[in-house]
Scaffold this motif. Structure first.
Motif, PDB file in Angstrom:
ATOM      1  N   ASP A 451       0.857  -1.194   0.000  1.00 49.85           N
ATOM      2  CA  ASP A 451       0.000   0.000   0.000  1.00 49.85           C
ATOM      3  C   ASP A 451       0.891   1.240   0.000  1.00 49.85           C
ATOM      4  O   ASP A 451       2.115   1.146   0.001  1.00 49.85           O
ATOM      5  N   GLU A 462       3.976  -1.332  -6.878  1.00 46.49           N
ATOM      6  CA  GLU A 462       2.983  -2.003  -6.053  1.00 46.49           C
ATOM      7  C   GLU A 462       2.734  -3.423  -6.551  1.00 46.49           C
ATOM      8  O   GLU A 462       3.095  -3.780  -7.674  1.00 46.49           O
ATOM      9  N   LEU A 463       2.081  -4.197  -5.693  1.00 45.04           N
ATOM     10  CA  LEU A 463       1.801  -5.595  -6.023  1.00 45.04           C
ATOM     11  C   LEU A 463       0.994  -5.718  -7.305  1.00 45.04           C
ATOM     12  O   LEU A 463       1.190  -6.659  -8.077  1.00 45.04           O
ATOM     13  N   SER A 464       0.115  -4.782  -7.568  1.00 47.53           N
ATOM     14  CA  SER A 464      -0.707  -4.820  -8.786  1.00 47.53           C
ATOM     15  C   SER A 464       0.144  -4.675 -10.051  1.00 47.53           C
ATOM     16  O   SER A 464      -0.299  -5.005 -11.150  1.00 47.53           O
ATOM     17  N   GLN A 465       1.381  -4.176  -9.896  1.00 53.62           N
ATOM     18  CA  GLN A 465       2.289  -3.989 -11.041  1.00 53.62           C
ATOM     19  C   GLN A 465       3.349  -5.102 -11.111  1.00 53.62           C
ATOM     20  O   GLN A 465       4.357  -4.946 -11.783  1.00 53.62           O
ATOM     21  N   LEU A 466       3.099  -6.225 -10.430  1.00 60.06           N
ATOM     22  CA  LEU A 466       4.133  -7.249 -10.251  1.00 60.06           C
ATOM     23  C   LEU A 466       4.707  -7.758 -11.571  1.00 60.06           C
ATOM     24  O   LEU A 466       5.932  -7.852 -11.735  1.00 60.06           O
ATOM     25  N   GLU A 467       3.847  -8.077 -12.530  1.00 65.86           N
ATOM     26  CA  GLU A 467       4.341  -8.610 -13.804  1.00 65.86           C
ATOM     27  C   GLU A 467       5.230  -7.596 -14.515  1.00 65.86           C
ATOM     28  O   GLU A 467       6.302  -7.944 -15.044  1.00 65.86           O
ATOM     29  N   GLU A 468       4.829  -6.340 -14.517  1.00 60.76           N
ATOM     30  CA  GLU A 468       5.614  -5.289 -15.167  1.00 60.76           C
ATOM     31  C   GLU A 468       6.958  -5.102 -14.459  1.00 60.76           C
ATOM     32  O   GLU A 468       8.000  -4.940 -15.100  1.00 60.76           O
ATOM     33  N   ASP A 489      -3.571 -14.010  -1.724  1.00 58.63           N
ATOM     34  CA  ASP A 489      -2.922 -13.082  -2.649  1.00 58.63           C
ATOM     35  C   ASP A 489      -1.632 -13.670  -3.222  1.00 58.63           C
ATOM     36  O   ASP A 489      -1.290 -13.428  -4.382  1.00 58.63           O
ATOM     37  N   LYS A 492      -2.784 -16.191  -5.795  1.00 60.02           N
ATOM     38  CA  LYS A 492      -3.294 -15.478  -6.976  1.00 60.02           C
ATOM     39  C   LYS A 492      -2.140 -14.955  -7.831  1.00 60.02           C
ATOM     40  O   LYS A 492      -2.156 -15.083  -9.067  1.00 60.02           O
ATOM     41  N   ALA A 493      -1.135 -14.358  -7.187  1.00 60.79           N
ATOM     42  CA  ALA A 493       0.013 -13.837  -7.930  1.00 60.79           C
ATOM     43  C   ALA A 493       0.754 -14.961  -8.654  1.00 60.79           C
ATOM     44  O   ALA A 493       1.149 -14.811  -9.818  1.00 60.79           O
ATOM     45  N   ASP A 496      -1.335 -16.046 -11.656  1.00 54.22           N
ATOM     46  CA  ASP A 496      -1.307 -15.036 -12.721  1.00 54.22           C
ATOM     47  C   ASP A 496       0.016 -15.046 -13.477  1.00 54.22           C
ATOM     48  O   ASP A 496       0.063 -14.729 -14.676  1.00 54.22           O
TER      49      ASP A 496
END
Length: 651
Positions: A451, A462-468, A489, A492-493, A496
């Protein structure tokens, strides 16, 4: 009581710790109890349970009683409406128990339930759903037809591979790694059959549940990680024998007449077939590179010798035929043994060790050359030329194999791994410290925020940008802080990103270990603070080599040394125990408080305390000496201890 969770443990302490942390979180909104049954582990599992998980009901066996009997011990004491048989090498989501209990409550016909499972890299495990291994289903599986035609309803019945893995299905066989059972169904059909020591008991119980009038379900609405770190490797002969013999027991128990006979025949054929394949594969994997090396070295001498004869003596066939027939093969053996003892045949390949082995072979060969009779000395120049050829050709074809990405020639490049840590600032820095205090070659790429409060100098996103983040920064490994991020989570990661070649580790809260598994065939990769030196394969090999050499020397000198020992019988027994590998000359100081937390060693005859004969060894000093020995191990320390403590080899 809603649920009783039963975990059978055998020498997987670090996996067990991670599993129990996830179970604790998943029980927050569920009334449950947890049993851990330990089958006489020697890795400190008991100490872990007593220190960190006092609320667990701990059943400690004094021998390995097998999977079925150990589970039954806990089931007989359980009070839950449902019983979950759970492997220690698993991680469950926070709402897993709520979801599966809700499903069972809404499906009164359900006797058992299994869930979607992924491995340590986020890849779906097909054994999450299985069909009954009837004779023909087993035949299709054992001879590879199910793998060739996974979508076929005829050939794909073993793993029900034609069914959608993301939909609920009625299935025949539940996986023993996560086996949720209705207690009333167990009361009706009976507990696990203790005839099955390992493997097959899940198939047997699943079949009996169906025969008892209940259904088994595959439920993919929750996912667990199953590292599959079995103690028996799937490629081993022992696994083939144990697994397929379990199938024979199942057939004799449940099939009758000709059906049972056909099944038993197919199973026995499969045992011999798979055993032959497994043995052949293991032998070929061990010898084919040395054989290629020997052929290339021999080819070099075969090419060089005529040229040298013409250049040096102006005479073809100057050397007798025996030179190529007998002498050159002996030269080859010197080089092969040099590479072997240098560690040049250990994977991944080390060019340095191969080159060092060739040098050792040359030195040994020249020493032997100087000792043999004059008539067997042919040419030092040819030896040197052959050595040069060997160095160039053996290294060149390994580099070529690595370039073509052949797995057996993958180089040990010691490339520094780029690691990113997912977690809040405080915990992420604690995990970073663990990584820094281990001996792995790693580069901290940075932290990944959960966060806005995590944003800082070392945070990459952030975690939502993990792939990038992974793609741009070329991350090799992600470490999740389990204290900050939920198992759901994490899973899920992993799901994904399962298409990416990324390794994952999980750091349990308040733990000095970080663990994960990048292959279903490995028991796990473990990072532990400060204690990696003695656990390195190279140091283990050197320690064993010293044991063998010194034991042989002591055996030769035993007619003299035995007069300086008090217990002469023990002295002789110890020599042979070291030779066969049951003991080591040097081990830990026994009964030290932290001995169980150190990398496993064979029982020692001497210990680090023998370096200080006048020192009174209390618990604190013993722990400290053991830790220093494990952390800063080197071969000379063992030699020093042997020289100082040789009079105590009769312990």
């Amino acid at each position: 009581m809603d649920i009783s969770i039963v975990i059978v443990n055998y020498n997987v302490k670090h996996f067990l710790e991670q599993c129990l942390h996830s179970v604790e979180k998943a029980l927050q909104n569920v009334q449950g109890e947890v049993f851990v049954v330990d089958n006489n582990s020697v890795d400190g599992s008991a100490q872990l349970i007593n220190e960190k998980f006092p609320n667990v009901t701990f059943i400690q066996n004094t021998e390995n009683v097998g999977f079925s009997r150990a589970n039954n011990q806990a089931i007989q004491q359980s009070n839950g409406k449902y019983v979950l048989l759970l492997n220690p090498d698993t991680v469950v989501e926070e709402d897993t128990f709520e979801k599966v209990i809700s499903f069972m409550e809404s499906h009164p016909d359900a006797g058992g339930l299994g869930v979607k499972m992924i491995d340590g890299k986020g890849v779906f495990l097909p054994e999450s759903k299985r069909g009954l291994p009837t004779p023909w289903v087993a035949f299709y599986k054992m001879f590879g037809l199910s793998r060739l035609f996974p979508k076929s309803k005829k050939f794909g019945k073993y793993h029900l591979s034609y069914l959608d893995k993301d939909e609920v299905h009625e299935i025949d066989v539940l996986a023993g790694a996560f086996m949720l059972l209705r207690k009333s169904a167990l009361d009706k059909v009976g507990l696990l059959d203790e005839t099955f020591f390992m493997y097959g008991e899940d198939i047997d119980l699943s079949y009996r549940i169906q025969k008892g009038g209940y259904k088994n379900y595959y439920y993919p609405e929750t996912t667990i990680i199953h590292y599959k770190g079995e103690s028996t490797k799937k490629g081993s002969l022992n696994y083939v024998k144990v697994f397929y013999n379990a199938m024979v027991i199942f057939a004799r128990k449940h099939f009758s007449g000709s059906k049972a006979s056909i099944f038993a025949l197919l199973i026995n054929l499969a045992i011999y077939f798979r055993a032959l394949l497994s043995a052949s594969k293991r032998v070929l994997q061990k010898i084919y590179i040395p054989v290629v090396d020997a052929l290339l070295i021999f080819a070099g001498f075969w090419l060089i010798t005529p040229t040298w004869e013409q250049f040096r003596f102006h005479q073809p066939d100057y050397y007798p035929p025996e030179f190529m027939q007998f002498v050159v093969p002996v030269y080859c053996l010197f080089f092969l043994f040099g590479i072997l003892f240098s560690g040049g045949y250990i994977k991944p390949v080390s060019i340095y060790k191969v080159g060092r082995g060739i040098l050792w072979g040359l030195i040994s060969l020249l020493l032997a050359y100087s000792l043999v009779d004059e008539q067997y000395r042919f040419s030092r120049a040819l030896i040197l030329l052959g050595t040069a050829w060997s160095g160039v050709i053996l290294i060149a074809y390994r580099l070529l194999g690595h370039w073509f990405k052949i797995s057996d020639f993958r180089l040990n490049s010691q490339r520094t791994r780029k690691i990113a840590i997912v977690g809040h600032s405080k915990e992420a820095r604690r995990v970073q410290q663990i990584l820094e205090e281990t001996r792995i070659r790693s580069q901290m790429a940075g932290f990944i925020a959960l966060d806005s409060s995590d944003k800082g100098q070392n945070y990459m996103g952030e975690l939502s940008q993990l792939e990038e983040i992974i793609r741009i920064n070329r991350i090799d490994e992600i470490v999740f802080c389990a204290e900050n991020i939920s198992s759901a989570d994490i899973i899920k990661a992993m799901l994904d990103l399962s298409r990416l070649d990324i390794d994952y580790k999980i750091a349990p809260p308040e733990s000095a270990s970080i663990i994960g598994s990048n292959s279903i065939h490995t028991a796990g990769d473990l990072y532990v603070v400060n204690l990696n030196a003695i656990s390195k394969s190279g140091n283990k090999r050197k320690k064993r080599f010293l044991d063998l050499v010194s034991a042989t020397l002591i055996l030769i000198l035993s007619p003299v040394l035995i007069w300086f020992t008090g217990n002469k019988g023990n002295f002789i027994k110890n020599i042979f125990k070291v030779i066969v590998g049951k003991k080591s000359w040097i081990g830990y100081i026994p009964n030290a408080a932290e001995e169980s937390k150190l990398p496993t060693l064979k029982e020692g005859i001497l210990h680090p305390g023998d370096r200080f004969p006048g020192l009174e060894l209390d618990k604190e000093k013993s722990v400290q000496l053991n830790r220093l020995y494990a952390k800063d191990y080197n071969l000379l320390s063992d030699v020093e201890l042997l020289l100082k403590g040789w009079k105590h080899l009769d312990r």
